[in-house]
Design a protein around this motif. Structure first.
Motif, PDB file in Angstrom:
ATOM      1  N   PHE A  41       7.982   1.394  19.464  1.00 23.50           N
ATOM      2  CA  PHE A  41       7.235   0.621  20.283  1.00 23.50           C
ATOM      3  C   PHE A  41       6.551  -0.996  19.653  1.00 23.50           C
ATOM      4  N   TYR A  42       6.575  -0.772  18.093  1.00 25.16           N
ATOM      5  CA  TYR A  42       6.035  -2.158  17.747  1.00 25.16           C
ATOM      6  C   TYR A  42       7.218  -2.936  17.159  1.00 25.16           C
ATOM      7  N   GLY A  43       7.935  -2.790  16.830  1.00 24.32           N
ATOM      8  CA  GLY A  43       9.460  -3.635  16.392  1.00 24.32           C
ATOM      9  C   GLY A  43       9.406  -2.760  14.640  1.00 24.32           C
ATOM     10  N   PRO A  44      10.299  -3.252  14.507  1.00 26.99           N
ATOM     11  CA  PRO A  44      10.809  -2.497  13.145  1.00 26.99           C
ATOM     12  C   PRO A  44      10.293  -3.800  12.090  1.00 26.99           C
ATOM     13  N   ASN A  45       9.744  -4.716  12.501  1.00 27.72           N
ATOM     14  CA  ASN A  45       9.360  -5.960  11.227  1.00 27.72           C
ATOM     15  C   ASN A  45       7.412  -5.879  11.031  1.00 27.72           C
ATOM     16  N   ALA A  46       6.958  -4.994  12.393  1.00 27.47           N
ATOM     17  CA  ALA A  46       5.332  -4.468  12.197  1.00 27.47           C
ATOM     18  C   ALA A  46       5.341  -4.472  11.255  1.00 27.47           C
ATOM     19  N   LEU A  47       3.749  -4.710  10.471  1.00 25.54           N
ATOM     20  CA  LEU A  47       3.504  -3.483   9.337  1.00 25.54           C
ATOM     21  C   LEU A  47       2.592  -2.746   9.468  1.00 25.54           C
ATOM     22  N   VAL A  48       2.553  -1.831   9.201  1.00 26.87           N
ATOM     23  CA  VAL A  48       2.508  -0.226  10.033  1.00 26.87           C
ATOM     24  C   VAL A  48       2.092   0.602   8.383  1.00 26.87           C
ATOM     25  N   THR A  49       0.189   1.329   8.317  1.00 25.95           N
ATOM     26  CA  THR A  49      -0.001   1.596   7.737  1.00 25.95           C
ATOM     27  C   THR A  49      -0.811   2.689   7.862  1.00 25.95           C
ATOM     28  N   THR A  50      -0.626   3.974   7.709  1.00 22.11           N
ATOM     29  CA  THR A  50      -1.541   4.731   8.232  1.00 22.11           C
ATOM     30  C   THR A  50      -2.808   5.105   7.342  1.00 22.11           C
ATOM     31  N   THR A  51      -3.684   5.479   8.348  1.00 23.52           N
ATOM     32  CA  THR A  51      -5.777   4.996   7.956  1.00 23.52           C
ATOM     33  C   THR A  51      -5.362   7.117   8.511  1.00 23.52           C
ATOM     34  N   CYS A  52      -5.046   7.704   9.383  1.00 25.95           N
ATOM     35  CA  CYS A  52      -5.415   8.792   9.411  1.00 25.95           C
ATOM     36  C   CYS A  52      -4.134   9.777   9.976  1.00 25.95           C
ATOM     37  N   LEU A  53      -4.261  11.023   9.097  1.00 28.92           N
ATOM     38  CA  LEU A  53      -2.835  11.988   9.389  1.00 28.92           C
ATOM     39  C   LEU A  53      -3.649  13.199   9.125  1.00 28.92           C
ATOM     40  N   ASN A  54      -3.643  13.694  10.491  1.00 27.53           N
ATOM     41  CA  ASN A  54      -3.487  15.196  10.229  1.00 27.53           C
ATOM     42  C   ASN A  54      -2.455  16.395  11.183  1.00 27.53           C
ATOM     43  N   ILE A  55      -2.910  17.434  10.494  1.00 24.43           N
ATOM     44  CA  ILE A  55      -1.653  18.997  10.737  1.00 24.43           C
ATOM     45  C   ILE A  55      -2.408  19.473  10.226  1.00 24.43           C
ATOM     46  N   THR A  56      -2.321  20.821  11.516  1.00 27.69           N
ATOM     47  CA  THR A  56      -2.488  21.973  12.488  1.00 27.69           C
ATOM     48  C   THR A  56      -1.346  23.046  12.196  1.00 27.69           C
ATOM     49  N   TYR A  57      -1.787  23.480  11.055  1.00 24.24           N
ATOM     50  CA  TYR A  57      -0.291  24.597  11.412  1.00 24.24           C
ATOM     51  C   TYR A  57      -0.508  25.944  12.203  1.00 24.24           C
TER      52      TYR A  57
END
Length: 110
Positions: A41-57
């Protein structure tokens, strides 16, 4: 955005006799799918940083290929929220639900 990961028996804990994918393997695959979706969506050169990640098994992941179905929930100027469901090949129900928020710095903004 579906993503497929081929199952390999070396993804299982060595010598355990288990036929269940470990949490770190499935979480790594989920974040790879989420990260690819953000860049779609933002293009291959956008700087992307994970700020929150949640997983539910939700259940055990069987010894089969893993399929991630990822969707963008919210696309903002500086953040993106996404969700992915992880499925074992052939299963009707996901074995995990993952949500994430990413900080986005578009190309050309310092």
């Amino acid at each position: 955005m579906p993503v497929n990961d081929t199952y390999f028996s070396h993804d299982l804990p060595p010598g355990s006799g288990q036929k269940v994918l470990s949490g770190p393997i499935s979480l790594g695959f989920a974040e790879t799918a989420l990260y690819a979706c953000v860049h779609a969506f933002y293009g291959p050169n956008a700087l992307v940083t994970t700020t929150c990640l949640n997983i539910t098994y939700l259940r055990f992941a069987g010894d089969a290929d893993v399929i991630a179905v990822t969707k963008l929930l919210r696309r903002g100027r500086s953040t993106a929220s996404l969700e992915t469901h992880l499925y074992s090949q052939g299963a009707e129900q996901p074995f995990a639900q993952v949500t994430a928020t990413y900080a986005i710095q578009p190309v050309g903004n310092a």
